[in-house]
Design an enzyme around this catalytic site. Structure first.
Site, PDB file in Angstrom:
ATOM      1  CB  SER A 166      -5.466   7.284   3.378  1.00  0.00           C
ATOM      2  OG  SER A 166      -5.933   6.123   3.521  1.00  0.00           O
ATOM      3  N   GLY A 201      -9.332  10.424   5.334  1.00  0.00           N
ATOM      4  CA  GLY A 201      -8.559  11.153   5.316  1.00  0.00           C
ATOM      5  C   GLY A 201      -7.161  11.347   5.292  1.00  0.00           C
ATOM      6  CG  ASP A 258      -2.314   0.801   1.493  1.00  0.00           C
ATOM      7  OD1 ASP A 258      -1.903   2.115  -0.051  1.00  0.00           O
ATOM      8  OD2 ASP A 258      -2.576   1.074   2.105  1.00  0.00           O
ATOM      9  CB  SER A 277      -2.623   1.045   5.271  1.00  0.00           C
ATOM     10  OG  SER A 277      -3.604   0.206   4.644  1.00  0.00           O
TER      11      SER A 277
END
Length: 456
Positions: free
Chosen positions: A320, A318, A237, A335
């Site tokens: 992330s 938000g 990720d 993640s």
């Protein structure tokens, strides 16, 4: 009498200036001597980093058939899980604590492999709990009773090395830092500034958007930040957003934590279980928690991601892509997870060292030979390394105002740099020159008065 007082003042100023020169020179010498070697690996220099290096090195040396992971205890000492008394004695001689357990890391890896090979169940996650010598499987509220029963039967078949747990909320990516970056897909947070030596990029989460996604700093789309050029999700990720002009700003080594402040990032490394860590995001700001597991697997609705850092740090949509760090060391990017910053929850992070290595980039502003080398633990653990501080005493790192001018001032006044020493030296030289100039002018004035009186 008046002339005597002037002489005393001048001598006092000269003595203070000479003392300042000596003091400033010592400050500069100390700062230069304490600077890390630019050619060495970027390993954490904190107490937690030292303890983590000791435990990791012991696990690597003793092997996965005799050990089952390591972590930092509440008092900051490294602990290594071992399978027999002989290995425990070796650990103690190296200055760490040993805990004898039933299952080796090979056994635990076998259990996770069986879980991964079973039919995928969205809303589940698992990781090795080193301290309890188990693989813990979490199932969120979206997992049906039928899937829960099927997973429980699988866990029972594997044995007592697997524990099933229900958890609240849902495991989701936190799309929607740490400055906010926005695209048509939603809002994420900027992670760390990185470079390939030619262009500068933002390292953020891979689920934030595929290659080609364009990011902006405002909702109107007037301030373009850059475009995603590569990444990986699911599986891993992480992604790279290339700056629109190819270059980041002057605070490339600083991650924002809110209220006009930032933390200077000095290196990249890997965390240890039990370590206190900090996360910054554009939604919930600066938050802290503890690393609870490594190499975690999460089955998001979008796909499965492996090799994640599991923590008790909260996060919200938000956040992330936002940075995870401790003591100025970059550790990961956000993640996903469950819960929020009101009720708490679990948050997972993509390890930054793996992302840097896979993408072929390094942290911006860092003179490090290789990003991958930053993950290497200390090769020779010693008994003195065990005398670490409690992990709860860890701090984010050097906090400073965000902005070009403020950043310059903070660097000049940071005791870790040569700036303060140079300022003291410069001030002392100015004082010496000024006193010499004043005395010369006074002598010239006296000579003129004496000459004019004699002439008359």
């Amino acid at each position: 009498m008046r002339h005597a007082r002037r002489r005393i003042v001048r001598r006092g100023v000269r003595l203070a200036a000479v003392g300042g020169l000596l003091c400033g020179a010592l400050m500069v010498t100390h700062a230069v001597a304490s600077e890390p070697d630019g050619g060495t690996a970027a390993t954490p220099l904190s107490a937690a980093g030292t303890a983590a290096g000791t435990g990791s090195a012991l696990v690597e040396r003793l092997g996965t058939s005799r050990t089952a992971g390591s972590w930092i205890d509440a008092d900051g000492r490294p602990v290594v899980a071992v399978t027999d008394a002989k290995t425990a004695a070796e650990v103690k001689r190296a200055g760490a604590r040993a805990k004898v357990v039933d299952h080796s890391m090979d056994d635990l890896k076998s259990a996770t492999k069986q879980l991964s090979s079973a039919p995928r169940v969205t809303g589940t996650a698992w990781a090795v709990d080193y301290a309890h010598n188990e693989v813990v499987v979490h199932a969120d509220t979206t997992v049906t009773s039928a899937d829960w029963n099927r997973m429980t039967d699988l866990a029972d078949g594997i044995g007592d090395s697997v524990r099933m747990e229900r958890t609240g909320g849902t495991f989701t990516t936190r799309l929607n830092g740490a400055q906010p970056i926005l695209s048509n897909g939603g809002r994420c947070s900027a992670g760390f500034n990185v470079t390939d030596g030619t262009d500068d990029f933002i390292l953020t989460a891979g689920h934030c958007g595929p290659a080609g996604s364009t990011w902006f700093a405002d909702t109107s789309g007037a301030q373009q930040v850059g475009q995603t050029v590569k990444g990986s999700f699911p599986g891993s990720d992480f992604s790279l957003v290339r700056y629109a002009d190819g270059q980041s700003d002057t605070d490339s080594e600083v991650v924002a934590i809110g209220d006009g402040r930032g933390v200077r990032i000095t290196s990249a490394g890997d965390p240890a279980v039990g370590q206190r860590v900090f996360r910054s995001g554009s939604t919930s700001g600066l938050r802290d928690g503890e690393v609870t597991a490594l190499n975690a697997t999460v089955n998001y609705p979008e796909g499965t991601v492996t090799g994640l850092i599991e923590t008790t740090v909260c996060a919200e949509p938000g956040d992330s892509g936002g940075p995870l760090f401790s003591e100025g060391v970059a550790l990961g990017v956000t993640s996903g997870g469950n819960g929020d910053c009101t009720s708490g929850g679990t948050t997972f992070f993509q390890p930054v060292t793996k992302a840097l290595s896979a993408l072929g980039v390094r942290l911006a502003g860092q003179d490090r030979a290789s990003a991958a080398a930053s993950a290497a633990p200390s090769a020779t653990p010693s008994a003195t390394q065990g005398a670490a501080l409690a992990p709860g005493s860890a701090a984010p790192g050097t906090v400073q105002p965000v902005g070009t001018d403020a950043s310059l001032v903070s660097r000049l006044t940071d005791p870790a740099n040569i700036g303060p020493g140079l300022l003291v030296v410069a001030g002392s030289i100015i004082a010496l020159v000024a006193t010499r100039y004043i005395r010369s002018e006074q002598d010239r004035s006296r000579y003129r008065r004496h000459y004019s009186q004699s002439w008359g």
